[in-house]
Structure formats: structure tokens, C-alpha cells
Design a protein around this motif. Structure first.
Motif, PDB file in Angstrom:
ATOM      1  N   VAL A 145      28.898  38.918   2.512  1.00 27.07           N
ATOM      2  CA  VAL A 145      28.146  39.015   3.766  1.00 27.07           C
ATOM      3  C   VAL A 145      27.578  40.420   3.969  1.00 27.07           C
ATOM      4  N   PHE A 146      28.354  41.442   3.584  1.00 26.93           N
ATOM      5  CA  PHE A 146      27.949  42.820   3.861  1.00 26.93           C
ATOM      6  C   PHE A 146      27.337  43.478   2.621  1.00 26.93           C
ATOM      7  N   PRO A 147      26.262  44.252   2.813  1.00 23.10           N
ATOM      8  CA  PRO A 147      25.651  44.975   1.686  1.00 23.10           C
ATOM      9  C   PRO A 147      26.573  46.108   1.212  1.00 23.10           C
ATOM     10  N   PRO A 148      26.355  46.618  -0.012  1.00 22.11           N
ATOM     11  CA  PRO A 148      27.268  47.622  -0.582  1.00 22.11           C
ATOM     12  C   PRO A 148      27.488  48.859   0.286  1.00 22.11           C
ATOM     13  N   GLU A 149      26.441  49.312   0.994  1.00 26.75           N
ATOM     14  CA  GLU A 149      26.614  50.551   1.774  1.00 26.75           C
ATOM     15  C   GLU A 149      27.492  50.358   3.008  1.00 26.75           C
ATOM     16  N   LYS A 150      27.768  49.094   3.360  1.00 24.76           N
ATOM     17  CA  LYS A 150      28.672  48.828   4.486  1.00 24.76           C
ATOM     18  C   LYS A 150      30.142  48.816   4.047  1.00 24.76           C
ATOM     19  N   ILE A 198      38.084  28.396  17.239  1.00 20.76           N
ATOM     20  CA  ILE A 198      36.859  28.073  17.987  1.00 20.76           C
ATOM     21  C   ILE A 198      35.731  29.053  17.637  1.00 20.76           C
ATOM     22  N   SER A 199      36.045  30.353  17.603  1.00 24.66           N
ATOM     23  CA  SER A 199      34.997  31.351  17.330  1.00 24.66           C
ATOM     24  C   SER A 199      34.432  31.187  15.926  1.00 24.66           C
ATOM     25  N   THR A 200      35.292  30.847  14.953  1.00 21.30           N
ATOM     26  CA  THR A 200      34.805  30.629  13.585  1.00 21.30           C
ATOM     27  C   THR A 200      33.883  29.414  13.530  1.00 21.30           C
ATOM     28  N   TYR A 201      34.257  28.349  14.224  1.00 18.82           N
ATOM     29  CA  TYR A 201      33.435  27.128  14.258  1.00 18.82           C
ATOM     30  C   TYR A 201      32.055  27.418  14.854  1.00 18.82           C
ATOM     31  N   LEU A 202      32.022  28.233  15.903  1.00 19.21           N
ATOM     32  CA  LEU A 202      30.771  28.485  16.620  1.00 19.21           C
ATOM     33  C   LEU A 202      29.888  29.534  15.933  1.00 19.21           C
ATOM     34  N   LEU A 203      30.495  30.499  15.238  1.00 17.97           N
ATOM     35  CA  LEU A 203      29.747  31.676  14.795  1.00 17.97           C
ATOM     36  C   LEU A 203      29.509  31.786  13.295  1.00 17.97           C
ATOM     37  N   VAL A 204      30.404  31.246  12.480  1.00 19.96           N
ATOM     38  CA  VAL A 204      30.286  31.471  11.024  1.00 19.96           C
ATOM     39  C   VAL A 204      29.214  30.565  10.428  1.00 19.96           C
ATOM     40  N   ASP A 205      28.256  31.189   9.705  1.00 21.94           N
ATOM     41  CA  ASP A 205      27.190  30.420   9.047  1.00 21.94           C
ATOM     42  C   ASP A 205      26.832  31.093   7.720  1.00 21.94           C
ATOM     43  N   PHE A 206      27.857  31.532   6.998  1.00 20.99           N
ATOM     44  CA  PHE A 206      27.628  32.342   5.796  1.00 20.99           C
ATOM     45  C   PHE A 206      27.065  31.530   4.634  1.00 20.99           C
ATOM     46  N   ASP A 207      27.412  30.246   4.539  1.00 21.92           N
ATOM     47  CA  ASP A 207      26.986  29.434   3.397  1.00 21.92           C
ATOM     48  C   ASP A 207      27.010  27.953   3.787  1.00 21.92           C
ATOM     49  N   GLU A 208      26.605  27.109   2.842  1.00 23.53           N
ATOM     50  CA  GLU A 208      26.558  25.666   3.083  1.00 23.53           C
ATOM     51  C   GLU A 208      27.603  24.950   2.214  1.00 23.53           C
ATOM     52  N   PRO A 209      28.121  23.792   2.680  1.00 20.78           N
ATOM     53  CA  PRO A 209      29.067  23.038   1.842  1.00 20.78           C
ATOM     54  C   PRO A 209      28.376  22.422   0.628  1.00 20.78           C
ATOM     55  N   ASN A 210      29.168  22.168  -0.399  1.00 20.97           N
ATOM     56  CA  ASN A 210      28.648  21.522  -1.613  1.00 20.97           C
ATOM     57  C   ASN A 210      29.615  20.399  -1.993  1.00 20.97           C
ATOM     58  N   PHE A 211      29.462  19.256  -1.300  1.00 23.48           N
ATOM     59  CA  PHE A 211      30.412  18.151  -1.468  1.00 23.48           C
ATOM     60  C   PHE A 211      30.336  17.504  -2.849  1.00 23.48           C
ATOM     61  N   SER A 212      29.238  17.756  -3.579  1.00 20.20           N
ATOM     62  CA  SER A 212      29.110  17.176  -4.923  1.00 20.20           C
ATOM     63  C   SER A 212      30.195  17.705  -5.867  1.00 20.20           C
ATOM     64  N   LEU A 213      30.744  18.884  -5.546  1.00 14.55           N
ATOM     65  CA  LEU A 213      31.800  19.460  -6.387  1.00 14.55           C
ATOM     66  C   LEU A 213      33.070  18.600  -6.358  1.00 14.55           C
TER      67      LEU A 213
END
Length: 532
Positions: A145-150, A198-213
Motif C-alpha cells: 500500500v505504501f511507497p518506498p519513501e514512506k 467494522i472499520s476494516t469492512y468500511l475502509l479497506v479497498d487495497f485489492d480484489e478477491p480472486n475466487f478462481s484460485l
């Protein structure tokens, strides 16, 4: 050369000055909610350690059964940690963390309501298994999520949580048990757990699921991994106290673990979609970071175990007193986190680790002079060195292991990396217990040779003790001999603790001498996620 290399790489950290804007406040807040969830999961490994006696009394458990309150959690967590990489790719970071945090919270509630030891062991195992998914998911998110300089800001926070949580576990557990009851060791998770879920459900959007796996999910590999890691953890936990393979359960599970290991490694290299991708170890930096993480696990969990055992068995401290004494390391780590972040921007990570390992070794060397009279203030300075050493080491180790891997391999690698620290702790505790028992027997034998009727000092001491117990009449001599025997055993115990601290000193000094053989980590690419 190291200094010139650091200078030459400095512009790389300055060039992407506009990058921080890419990480929104929403994402940053969501990440810190996840970090808090990880803190709870790691904290719960050790929160019961200072209060096992109270839980034992509350559940009418035997001394053999009560250790399973901790062991069941560790075994289940160790199985989930490497599995979490695959699950988070299938479900997405968001749903993986929501299920982990929500399940952990619910199991915490069930632990508090347990009415017998069997229920407690089952609930603790489920709590460790479900909650274990939070730990590597946070590590992976930090590097994707964070770039290297962070990272000089983020890495110390992750390192602080990973090291501080097990260190303050006995402190917090002691306070909660003393002020309320042992039930609050688990009830304290409920409100924060609901918030994190609750906060994770509402706020986290880092990636998408891949149910084919799921179609190529390696169920056989999962079974072999559970048998391998679960059996290994049991053998390491229970072996030292049960004469190792002379105990039937330890022997059977050692065989099961060996078969599981063979099956697991076979599947890891032949399955289309292996449950754990071991190819990350082909990266020299990741292998070096994981190796150091393994040894840091020995130091982190080993000393979190040794201090309370000494204070309880030798000094006779209550759980609250143990917690108050152990607080020094936790406070030191907290104040060292920003210092570690600052140093990670300015210093070659190998030099930084050298300083950390040396500080840790110096603290354990001071502890090798332990006596039966050591109290809060004698333990104060060694604990400061321990806190400084752990914090300064953890940040560069995290960066070396995960900082240059491609984003698509970070999730799996994070599980493996966290597993090495936990396995290091398990191996360390097994070795420490074995050495303590063996050295105790050796020192007892030597002291018994010194304390006999041919030694005038021993006879004079026994006579003076008999005089003190004159009020007991004919039992005075028996009471004096028993008292002298307890003194001899206590001294032998203290000497065995000193031996363990000396061995830990040698171990960490050995790491200092190994550092020149480590390649200087490549600077993370300016483009972001840590590779292509």
C-alpha cells in the motif's frame, strides 16, 4: 565502502518527493486499524502468561492441562500464518481481515465464558487460528500500500507492534487479573475487536478477491502443513517437560510431523498452486531477513518467558508485580520506535542491526550475573538494553526481508516471514527449557557435593538454622534440613538462569559477526511496490 554506498543511494530516497500524496488519509487510517487488530492478535499469545495460576483455579484445571491455554493458541496460530497468504489472495485483504478480526473477537468472548479447561482449549485454538490471519496481512499491506519513501515511518510502527505486544502481554494481563478477574484477559478484546472489524469492512479497498484460485486450492498441502507445523509446535512446547521422546504423545507427534513435513515440501514444489510459495527463499535478502527474524524470535519470546519465570519461582512475585517489572522493556520500545525510524533513513541496515544485536547481547550479558536478590532496579538497565536492541533490529530486518520483493509475492512471503519469528520463539522456548532443566540438575549435583557433613560451613549453617527452628521442638532438625535444601535448589536455579543468559549473549554476538557476510539490500525501485 558501506558509507559511500549509503551516500550514493541517498538521492533515490529524495527523488520521488511527490509520492506521499498517493496514499490517501482513508487508506492510512484503514491500515492503522489493521495494525491495531494485529496488536491484539500478538498480545494474546502472552497476555495469559502471568495469570495462568488464576485461570487454573477458575477452571479447576491440573498443572499439566493449564499450559494448553497458551500451547493451543500457538499451535493454531502457527498453522494459519503461512496459510494467510493464499487466503488473502482468494478472499482479498478486506474480507480476509474482516473474517479474522470478527472471528478473533467472537472467540475472545467465548474464552471469557469458558466453564471448564476443555472448552477453554478449544476456544483458544480457534482464537489463535482465526486471529493469526491478521498478522502477516498487515505486514503484506505495509509493503504493497505504501511507497518506498514512506517505509521509514511505517516499518518502525510494524516493528513496534510485533515486539511490544508480546512484551507488554504479561504486564497488561497481570493488571487485568489483579484489578478485575482472569475473564477480562479476553473481554478486553471485544470492543476494540468490533471497531477493527467494522472499520476494516468500511475502509479497506487495497485489492480484489480472486475466487478462481479456489479451484486449484491445494487441500492436501494444507493437511500436510497443519500436521507438520502443529506437531512441530507441540513437540517443541511439550518435549522439554516430558523427557522428549520418552513421552508417547511427543514421539507419535514427532513421527506425524516428519511425515507432514515430507508431504508439505513435496506439495510445495509440485502442486500447481502450492499452499505456501517457498520460492521467496530464493531471494537472498528475504532468506537473510527470515533467518535473522528466526533468531529474533528466540530473543523476543525467550526473554518474555525467562523474566517472569525467574520473578515467579525465585523472587515469588505475583502476576501484577511481574507485569510491573516487565513494563520497562515495553516502555523502552515505545520511545525507541521513532529513533529506529530515523536511523533507518540514515544508516546502512547492517550497521543498524549490528548496534541492535550488540545492545541485546550486552543486556543478556548483564543478566548472566543474576543472583537470588535481583529486583526491579537490578533488572532495569538490562531490560532497557533489551528494548533498544529489539526495536533497532526489527526495522532493518523487516525492510531486508520484504522491502525488495515484487508486490505479487509479498502476501505469501509475509506469511513465511512471520512464521520464522514464531518458530524461532517455539524453538527458543524448547531449547531454553531443556537447558534450564539440564543445568539445574548439573548445578544441584555440584552443590550437593559441596553441602555435606564434611564441610564445616555447611554444618555451621545447618546448626544455626536448627537454633532458629527451636520452637518446633524435635522437628527443628528436619525443618532446618528442608530449609537448607530449598536454599541449595534456589541457588542452582539462579545459576541455570545465568547459564541461559550467557548462551543468549553468545548467540547474539554471533549474529554481529555474521553481518559482514550479508549483502547490502538493494534500494527499492522508485516506482513503488518494491519490485516488478
Amino acid at each position: 565502502m558501506a558509507a559511500s554506498a549509503a551516500i550514493s543511494s541517498a538521492p533515490k530516497t529524495v527523488m520521488p518527493a511527490t509520492k506521499p500524496a498517493q496514499v490517501s488519509r482513508r487508506r492510512t487510517f484503514a491500515f492503522f486499524c489493521m495494525v491495531f487488530g494485529m496488536f491484539m492478535a500478538i498480545l494474546d499469545i502472552q497476555i495469559v502468561s502471568a495469570s495462568l495460576a488464576e485461570i487454573q483455579a477458575g477452571l479447576s484445571a491440573s498443572s499439566d492441562e493449564i499450559s494448553w491455554v497458551q500451547t493451543s493458541y500457538l499451535i493454531a496460530e502457527v498453522i494459519m500464518i503461512p496459510l494467510s497468504g493464499t487466503l488473502s489472495r482468494v478472499l482479498s485483504t478486506r474480507w480476509m481481515f474482516v473474517i479474522s478480526a470478527g472471528g478473533f473477537t467472537f472467540m475472545s468472548f467465548l474464552c471469557a465464558t469458558a466453564s471448564n479447561i476443555d472448552q477453554m482449549i478449544v476456544y483458544r485454538a480457534l482464537q489463535g487460528f482465526i486471529g493469526g490471519g491478521m498478522i502477516p496481512t498487515v505486514f503484506a499491506s505495509a509493503f504493497t500500500v505504501f511507497p518506498p519513501e514512506k517505509r521509514p515511518v511505517i516499518s518502525p510502527i510494524i516493528g513496534l507492534v510485533a515486539t511490544l505486544a508480546p512484551t507488554i502481554g504479561p504486564t497488561l494481563g497481570g493488571y487485568l487479573t489483579d484489578l478485575f478477574s482472569w475473564h477480562w484477559l479476553f473481554l478486553v478484546n471485544i470492543v476494540p475487536g468490533i471497531f477493527v472489524t467494522i472499520s476494516t469492512y468500511l475502509l479497506v479497498d487495497f485489492d480484489e478477491p480472486n475466487f478462481s484460485l479456489f479451484k486449484s486450492f491445494d487441500w492436501a498441502g494444507l493437511g500436510f502443513m497443519a500436521a507438520f507445523l502443529g506437531s512441530l509446535e507441540y513437540v517443541l512446547e511439550e518435549g522439554p517437560n516430558n523427557e522428549w521422546f520418552q513421552d508417547e504423545a511427543v514421539l507419535i507427534l514427532a513421527i506425524v510431523g516428519t511425515i507432514g513435513a515430507i508431504g508439505f515440501f513435496y506439495r510445495a514444489f509440485t502442486a500447481k498452486q502450492p499452499i505456501v510459495d517457498l520460492r521467496a527463499f530464493a531471494d537472498r535478502n528475504f532468506l537473510a531477513g527470515s533467518s535473522f527474524s528466526f533468531v529474533m524470535g528466540i530473543g523476543l519470546y525467550g526473554l518474555t518467558y525467562l523474566y517472569p519465570v525467574y520473578l515467579g519461582r525465585v523472587r515469588g512475585y505475583s502476576s501484577l508485580q511481574i507485569g510491573e517489572t516487565m513494563f520497562v522493556s515495553g516502555a523502552t520500545m515505545f520511545f525507541m520506535a521513532p529513533v529506529a525510524g530515523f536511523l533507518s533513513r540514515k544508516m546502512d541496515p547492517r550497521i543498524m542491526m549490528g548496534i541492535g544485536f550488540t545492545a541485546f547481547a550486552f543486556g543478556t550479558w548483564m543478566m548472566s550475573g543474576l543472583t537470588k536478590d535481583w529486583d526491579f532496579w537490578e533488572l532495569f538497565v538490562p531490560q532497557i538494553f533489551r528494548g533498544v536492541g529489539l526495536m533497532i533490529c526489527m526495522v532493518p530486518i523487516n525492510n531486508i526481508a520484504l522491502g525488495t520483493l515484487p508486490p505479487e509475492r509479498i502476501k505469501n512471503a509475509s506469511g513465511l516471514y512471520n512464521l520464522t519469528r514464531n518458530l524461532g520463539g517455539a524453538v527458543g522456548l524448547a531449547l531454553i527449557n531443556t537447558i534450564l532443566n539440564n543445568r539445574l540438575d548439573l548445578h544441584l549435583q555440584r552443590l550437593h557435593e559441596s553441602v555435606n557433613w564434611s564441610r564445616s560451613t555447611a554444618v555451621e549453617t545447618l546448626n544455626s538454622m536448627t537454633m532458629k527452628f527451636q520452637s518446633l521442638g524435635t522437628d527443628a532438625g528436619t525443618a532446618a534440613i528442608k530449609n537448607l535444601s530449598n536454599m541449595v535448589r534456589r541457588e542452582a536455579m539462579v545459576m541455570s538462569f545465568s547459564d541461559v543468559f550467557l548462551l543468549l549473549t553468545v548467540l547474539f554476538l554471533g549474529l554481529v559477526f555474521a553481518l559482514p557476510f550479508i549483502k547490502k539490500p538493494r534500494a527499492a525501485p522508485a516506482g513503488g511496490g518494491g519490485g516488478h
